[in-house]
Scaffold this motif. Structure first.
Motif, mmCIF file in Angstrom:
data_model
loop_
_atom_site.group_PDB
_atom_site.id
_atom_site.type_symbol
_atom_site.label_atom_id
_atom_site.label_comp_id
_atom_site.label_asym_id
_atom_site.label_seq_id
_atom_site.Cartn_x
_atom_site.Cartn_y
_atom_site.Cartn_z
ATOM 1 N N ALA A 4 0.867 -1.180 0.000
ATOM 2 C CA ALA A 4 0.000 0.000 0.000
ATOM 3 C C ALA A 4 0.902 1.228 0.000
ATOM 4 C CB ALA A 4 -0.909 0.012 1.231
ATOM 5 N N ALA A 5 0.466 2.272 -0.677
ATOM 6 C CA ALA A 5 1.230 3.511 -0.714
ATOM 7 C C ALA A 5 0.268 4.682 -0.662
ATOM 8 C CB ALA A 5 2.088 3.578 -1.975
ATOM 9 N N ASP A 6 0.725 5.747 -0.035
ATOM 10 C CA ASP A 6 -0.108 6.944 0.085
ATOM 11 C C ASP A 6 0.800 8.119 0.400
ATOM 12 O OD1 ASP A 6 -2.362 8.538 0.131
ATOM 13 O OD2 ASP A 6 -3.377 7.394 1.682
ATOM 14 N N GLU A 7 0.205 9.295 0.380
ATOM 15 C CA GLU A 7 0.932 10.503 0.731
ATOM 16 C C GLU A 7 0.213 11.197 1.878
ATOM 17 O OE1 GLU A 7 3.158 13.569 -1.961
ATOM 18 O OE2 GLU A 7 1.032 14.104 -1.921
ATOM 19 N N LEU A 8 0.964 11.618 2.862
ATOM 20 C CA LEU A 8 0.444 12.371 3.990
ATOM 21 C C LEU A 8 0.900 13.809 3.803
ATOM 22 C CD1 LEU A 8 -0.997 12.094 6.758
ATOM 23 C CD2 LEU A 8 1.233 11.550 7.743
ATOM 24 N N VAL A 9 -0.028 14.752 3.807
ATOM 25 C CA VAL A 9 0.309 16.168 3.640
ATOM 26 C C VAL A 9 0.132 16.849 4.996
ATOM 27 C CG1 VAL A 9 -0.213 18.316 2.430
ATOM 28 C CG2 VAL A 9 -0.414 16.127 1.225
ATOM 29 N N ILE A 10 1.194 17.502 5.439
ATOM 30 C CA ILE A 10 1.217 18.123 6.757
ATOM 31 C C ILE A 10 1.443 19.622 6.602
ATOM 32 C CG2 ILE A 10 2.412 18.217 8.988
ATOM 33 C CD1 ILE A 10 0.957 15.572 8.468
ATOM 34 N N ALA A 11 0.578 20.425 7.188
ATOM 35 C CA ALA A 11 0.771 21.876 7.239
ATOM 36 C C ALA A 11 1.539 22.192 8.519
ATOM 37 C CB ALA A 11 -0.574 22.590 7.239
ATOM 38 N N THR A 12 2.660 22.896 8.374
ATOM 39 C CA THR A 12 3.449 23.267 9.544
ATOM 40 C C THR A 12 3.214 24.735 9.874
ATOM 41 O OG1 THR A 12 5.447 23.998 8.379
ATOM 42 C CG2 THR A 12 5.216 21.616 8.808
ATOM 43 N N THR A 35 1.570 -7.692 9.782
ATOM 44 C CA THR A 35 3.026 -7.742 9.849
ATOM 45 C C THR A 35 3.592 -7.143 8.574
ATOM 46 O OG1 THR A 35 2.893 -9.800 11.095
ATOM 47 C CG2 THR A 35 5.026 -9.268 10.126
ATOM 48 N N GLY A 36 4.640 -6.321 8.707
ATOM 49 C CA GLY A 36 5.242 -5.747 7.515
ATOM 50 C C GLY A 36 6.292 -4.716 7.843
ATOM 51 N N LEU A 37 6.571 -3.882 6.856
ATOM 52 C CA LEU A 37 7.548 -2.820 6.996
ATOM 53 C C LEU A 37 6.978 -1.546 6.395
ATOM 54 C CD1 LEU A 37 10.426 -1.987 7.862
ATOM 55 C CD2 LEU A 37 11.157 -2.514 5.518
ATOM 56 N N LEU A 38 6.965 -0.504 7.196
ATOM 57 C CA LEU A 38 6.514 0.822 6.765
ATOM 58 C C LEU A 38 7.751 1.658 6.460
ATOM 59 C CD1 LEU A 38 4.457 3.174 6.464
ATOM 60 C CD2 LEU A 38 4.756 3.555 8.922
ATOM 61 N N THR A 39 7.767 2.233 5.270
ATOM 62 C CA THR A 39 8.835 3.152 4.891
ATOM 63 C C THR A 39 8.197 4.516 4.657
ATOM 64 O OG1 THR A 39 10.006 1.355 3.814
ATOM 65 C CG2 THR A 39 10.701 3.578 3.260
ATOM 66 N N MET A 40 8.841 5.562 5.201
ATOM 67 C CA MET A 40 8.354 6.925 5.017
ATOM 68 C C MET A 40 9.469 7.784 4.440
ATOM 69 S SD MET A 40 6.214 7.501 8.556
ATOM 70 C CE MET A 40 5.587 9.092 7.995
ATOM 71 N N LEU A 41 9.096 8.701 3.550
ATOM 72 C CA LEU A 41 10.041 9.622 2.938
ATOM 73 C C LEU A 41 9.480 11.034 2.997
ATOM 74 C CD1 LEU A 41 12.501 10.369 1.086
ATOM 75 C CD2 LEU A 41 10.955 9.944 -0.847
ATOM 76 N N CYS A 42 10.241 11.952 3.576
ATOM 77 C CA CYS A 42 9.902 13.375 3.525
ATOM 78 C C CYS A 42 10.405 13.879 2.180
ATOM 79 C CB CYS A 42 10.575 14.120 4.679
ATOM 80 S SG CYS A 42 10.266 15.891 4.637
ATOM 81 N N ALA A 132 5.754 10.639 1.660
ATOM 82 C CA ALA A 132 5.372 9.398 0.979
ATOM 83 C C ALA A 132 5.444 8.256 1.987
ATOM 84 C CB ALA A 132 6.302 9.143 -0.192
ATOM 85 N N MET A 133 4.412 7.399 1.972
ATOM 86 C CA MET A 133 4.375 6.240 2.853
ATOM 87 C C MET A 133 4.180 4.997 2.005
ATOM 88 S SD MET A 133 2.056 7.569 6.056
ATOM 89 C CE MET A 133 0.579 7.722 5.067
#
Length: 138
Positions: A4-12, A35-42, A132-133
């Motif tokens: 699964a992949a998605d994008e999280l948008v964060i307002a700072t 069970t799995g592995l989550l990878t996140m990229l800013c 990106a997740m």
């Protein structure tokens, strides 16, 4: 094996640590993988990601002050296209990193008791940051 992949948008609101733990845990749970592995990229060069204590708020302030000492805004940098916080923001992103890899166990990120997932905004002005997740598992 599923993905699964998605994008999280964060307002700072400008420089600071924004906790993402609840949003990330919710997204992982919605994927239905135990069970799995989550990878996140800013997806930026002047913001970053980290896993850090989420109980004592003083930790966040101490981290920001330490980063300011490591990459001060009053330094003499050749790159200052977007102002005095531009190059220091890039250096701080190098120090803290833009990716995270987190094991998923029992349907949630396997964080420790006092760990939280944070976006670290290194710029003074507010921004919209894209993360990106990607989750791979069963």
């Amino acid at each position: 094996m599923r993905q699964a992949a998605d994008e999280l948008v964060i307002a700072t609101n400008g420089k600071g640590l924004v906790e993402l733990t609840d949003a990330v845990v919710r997204w992982v749970r919605e994927q239905g993988m135990t069970t799995g592995l989550l990878t996140m990229l800013c997806r930026h060069t002047s913001a970053s990601l980290c896993i850090q204590e989420n109980a004592a708020r003083e930790v966040r302030g101490d981290i920001l002050r330490w980063l300011d000492r490591m990459a001060p805004e009053n330094g003499t940098y050749a790159h200052d296209d977007e102002g005095p916080d531009d190059m220091p923001a890039h250096l701080k992103a190098i120090l803290t990193g833009v990716t995270l890899s987190i094991p998923v166990m029992n349907g949630k990120p396997a964080l420790g008791t006092w760990q939280g997932i944070y976006l670290v905004e290194h710029r003074i002005a507010p921004h919209r940051r894209h993360l990106a997740m990607h989750l791979m598992g069963n």
